[in-house]
Write a protein that holds these residues in place. Sequence first.
Motif, PDB file in Angstrom:
ATOM      1  N   UNK A 198       0.854  -1.208   0.000  1.00  0.00           N
ATOM      2  CA  UNK A 198       0.000   0.000   0.000  1.00  0.00           C
ATOM      3  C   UNK A 198       0.885   1.252   0.000  1.00  0.00           C
ATOM      4  N   UNK A 199       1.874   1.246   0.885  1.00  0.00           N
ATOM      5  CA  UNK A 199       2.782   2.393   0.973  1.00  0.00           C
ATOM      6  C   UNK A 199       3.451   2.634  -0.379  1.00  0.00           C
ATOM      7  N   UNK A 219       2.459   1.703  -3.401  1.00  0.00           N
ATOM      8  CA  UNK A 219       1.517   2.134  -4.429  1.00  0.00           C
ATOM      9  C   UNK A 219       1.239   3.639  -4.323  1.00  0.00           C
ATOM     10  N   UNK A 220       0.976   4.100  -3.111  1.00  0.00           N
ATOM     11  CA  UNK A 220       0.665   5.525  -2.962  1.00  0.00           C
ATOM     12  C   UNK A 220       1.912   6.397  -3.158  1.00  0.00           C
ATOM     13  N   UNK A 221       3.080   5.840  -2.855  1.00  0.00           N
ATOM     14  CA  UNK A 221       4.314   6.582  -3.132  1.00  0.00           C
ATOM     15  C   UNK A 221       4.436   6.800  -4.644  1.00  0.00           C
ATOM     16  N   UNK A 222       4.116   5.750  -5.381  1.00  0.00           N
ATOM     17  CA  UNK A 222       4.174   5.841  -6.845  1.00  0.00           C
ATOM     18  C   UNK A 222       3.181   6.904  -7.344  1.00  0.00           C
ATOM     19  N   UNK A 223       1.963   6.893  -6.779  1.00  0.00           N
ATOM     20  CA  UNK A 223       0.967   7.891  -7.195  1.00  0.00           C
ATOM     21  C   UNK A 223       1.429   9.303  -6.835  1.00  0.00           C
ATOM     22  N   UNK A 224       1.989   9.447  -5.631  1.00  0.00           N
ATOM     23  CA  UNK A 224       2.447  10.769  -5.190  1.00  0.00           C
ATOM     24  C   UNK A 224       3.527  11.281  -6.137  1.00  0.00           C
ATOM     25  N   UNK A 272       3.723  10.657  -9.282  1.00  0.00           N
ATOM     26  CA  UNK A 272       3.143  11.052 -10.577  1.00  0.00           C
ATOM     27  C   UNK A 272       2.581  12.473 -10.532  1.00  0.00           C
TER      28      UNK A 272
END
Lengths: 514, 438
Positions: free
Chosen positions: B51-52, B54-59, B61
């Motif tokens: 989860x961490x 995935x959201x790091x990747x989104x952040x 972008x």
Amino acid sequence: MTQNARQHLTRNEELIFERSSPGKNGYQLPELDVPEIDPARALGEERVRGGIEGFPEVSEVEVIRHFTRLSTWNYAIDLGLYPLGSCTMKYNPRINEAVARYDGLAWAHPYQPQELSQGAMEVIARLEDALCEISGLDAITLQPAAGAHGELTGILLVRAFHQARGNPRKHILVPDSAHGTNPATAGIAGYEVRNLKSNDQGMIDLEELAHAVNEDTAALMVTNPNTLGVFEENIAKAADILHAKGAMVYMDGANMNALVGIARPGDFGVDVMHINLHKTFSTPHGGGGPGGGPVAVRSHLAPYLPIPRLRRAGDKLEWSSDFPESIGRVRAFYGNFGVLVRALAYILAHGGPDLRNATVDAVLNANYIRHRLRPYFDLPYDRPNMHEVVFSDARQAAKGVRTGEIAKRLIDYGYHPYTVSFPLIVHGALMIEPTETESKLELDGFIDAMIAIAHEVENEPQTVLKAPHRTRVSRVDEVTAARRPVVRWTPEANIAPQTTAADLVGAANVQRPE
Amino acid sequence: MRYLPKSDAERREMLGACGLASADELFEQVPPDLRLNRPLALAPGISEYEIADYFKMLAQKNANGYASFLGAGVYNHYRPVVVDTIVSRGEFLTSYTPYQSEISQGTLQAIFEFQTMICQLTGMDVANASMYDGSTAVPEAAMMAVRITRKHRILVARSMHPEYREVLRTYARDQSLPVEEFGYDAESGQIELADLERKLDDQTACVILQSPNFFGVVEDTGAVADLARAKGALTVYTFAEAVSLGILEPPRDADIVAGELQSFAIPPSYGGPFAGILATREKYMRQLPGRLVGETTDVNGHRAFCLTLATREQHIRREKATSNICTNQALVALMATVFMELYGKQGLRELAIQNLSKAHYLGAKLERRFSGPYFNEFVAQGNGAPVADVNRKLLERKIIGGLPLREWYPELGNAALVCATEMTKRADMDTLAEVFEA
């Protein structure tokens, strides 16, 4: 008294204004790297204020201690079971807090270029898809900021739908078991509210419904499972009755925690519903907000959804306001984005199978409570329940003890009270929703406390009537608070205006789910 | 599943206590043809680490490491670390609305302090426990004015945030409340008083203005309130940049103040959650929507706080309530409360002066569209290349430029709304000016 609660010391703490003294501060700004501007010269003397009269002056350590001390006066999910019916007080995973604070998300500006917002837009797109799958509906907006805001949005969609067919229609049907927000929402959306009487099982009365629905009916607002925690087994037939007259079915999603992975509103006739992210999807209640109230719809209502809406253009996401039939915006920007991040993290952590397992555990916990407490408390509608169970105080009232007093005594045992005196169709209701994130040990402790209180009612009712005995403050004078409202601190003695008798109605300790 | 605290043996034991053989029996009340007879089409759950990640990747972008000159209702202000320390405490984070006052005194006292400071900040007598945000506080204020005056027409400044105006229209439409706009002066950027005077009539419930307005220009609330009062209308003052109240005279002439507190340590977070405020004069207290905390005593005479005047609210009055609103934005309002207490009397003023100084440094370097006094943002008039081209060039230098205004205000042509706060660096302002004027 069981071992679940023992007294411990808490510090007194004045209002911050009473700790203030001139010249103290809790901040330091960097040196200006540009010339300092004189406000009077830049803005005009008459537009510039002196210091903010009354604002506190305290240091950083005092601020930390101030709020830490205050925090110890609160009950919280982190401390134990929080069985408020219809409120779905479940554990709030901490990873959700962590990811919502990542710089790229927390510091994203809503007007930054879309090509530099694709990560935030993906959060929204993915949550939209997941909630459509879970609800069985076709389209969704994540813009509404809370459940009640979602309700308003949903009813505006219904109105726009009817309006587009030439007649917005006149009234909305609301069952007598509904949450207070339902009639309040219908009123604000310009509809007359017609109450619908439940049958003797507390369920939608199909005959009553058929009688009430006509060409002026815009929608029925229904909660399923209803506020008794029971699945409306005739929901599909009810939907048929409404649809036959061109009326819509609005579902209040407050009790969605009973349905995820088990049944989908879109599959049982619902046209539009709101989802409370702060309930079912575990975003923290935070002492009363922020929440999130997405609204999901069948395709015939989709053209009216608020703008802007997200759409895919190749491998990019983009915002579009090109929906001429839209009701417009219900909130600036894109809704409570930080709440959306947390809800998506919750869904990803569970995944499809464990979302369903969570529902099963929530329903199991509520039924377990019903079975264990039924020898001690009256069950006005004695039938299997979903995620919550509603008892009445009928037996205890015979001894002069009411639901509100039992609730206060529960505090002495270390638990937050259940929902008191709601739904209105149950006289003296005790509405209990444990959620899935309670262990058997925690449930048994709560059940033991309830049983102990039932015995106290029989043997020493005064102990219950005067509760709570072990809290910092006890039996707060809410009547005087309403009669002489003091709603801000002032350095002088407060002189409050007299109130009218009408203000006192309902000032008793009554709580409602939201 | 790590959030589900039961073993299978315990589940079986509990099912047994319910007289059930399997978990499926729990759902017998749901008619079979209404059940979902397949698994949800959602991937299986993932670990905390994933989860961490995935959201790091989104952040990543999203924009990262850019200097930004965007304001327009969402401002980049420093957030003291103490704020998150406090709002992360489980006792604040994971508690419910403080109905049970005996075990909610912490939240209740914090809200009481919030209400007090909002009164001090705005010059009003009473403030509620907060609203969803500024954009939704405005229609609630308008509806309040309609209840008080029993009139229906709403006049709103065209220089109020365009999205706030859109929200107001959505709310007003189905309550048959006509909303009409009045203009701004093409030179000063302030309200065109003559236009307002022309449009005011004795059916007008309220006049809504924003100050500093959407263009960053400070309005003369007194002049607006005088015109409104003469026609029996109320004045609703809105603000989107709360830091301005550290230096600007509070809107003492207003009847209702509706605003946005995002600037007080609330992260931009792609537009929310924020916290709105609604404050008014004492005589209108009973028309305030939303939660209100009052001071009282308990049975032993100790100071205590509780929710009060609930008879205004939906859970008591149902369809006759002042609003359908039921929550406030407690945790977000707590961020603002901690911020106000940390900065206090001196700090907020100093912060406001820093914002003023930065914006005026930048303002001196660009051609400003309006001559009226401004706080920390202003409309920059592009003379050469279109704003979009300028902004593209700025992005190459890791700068997000001003907000193009043409879509909302075609008459402003090639103009951009530019903001500078205490976080804006001089070097970035110099770069912006250089590219803008090139």
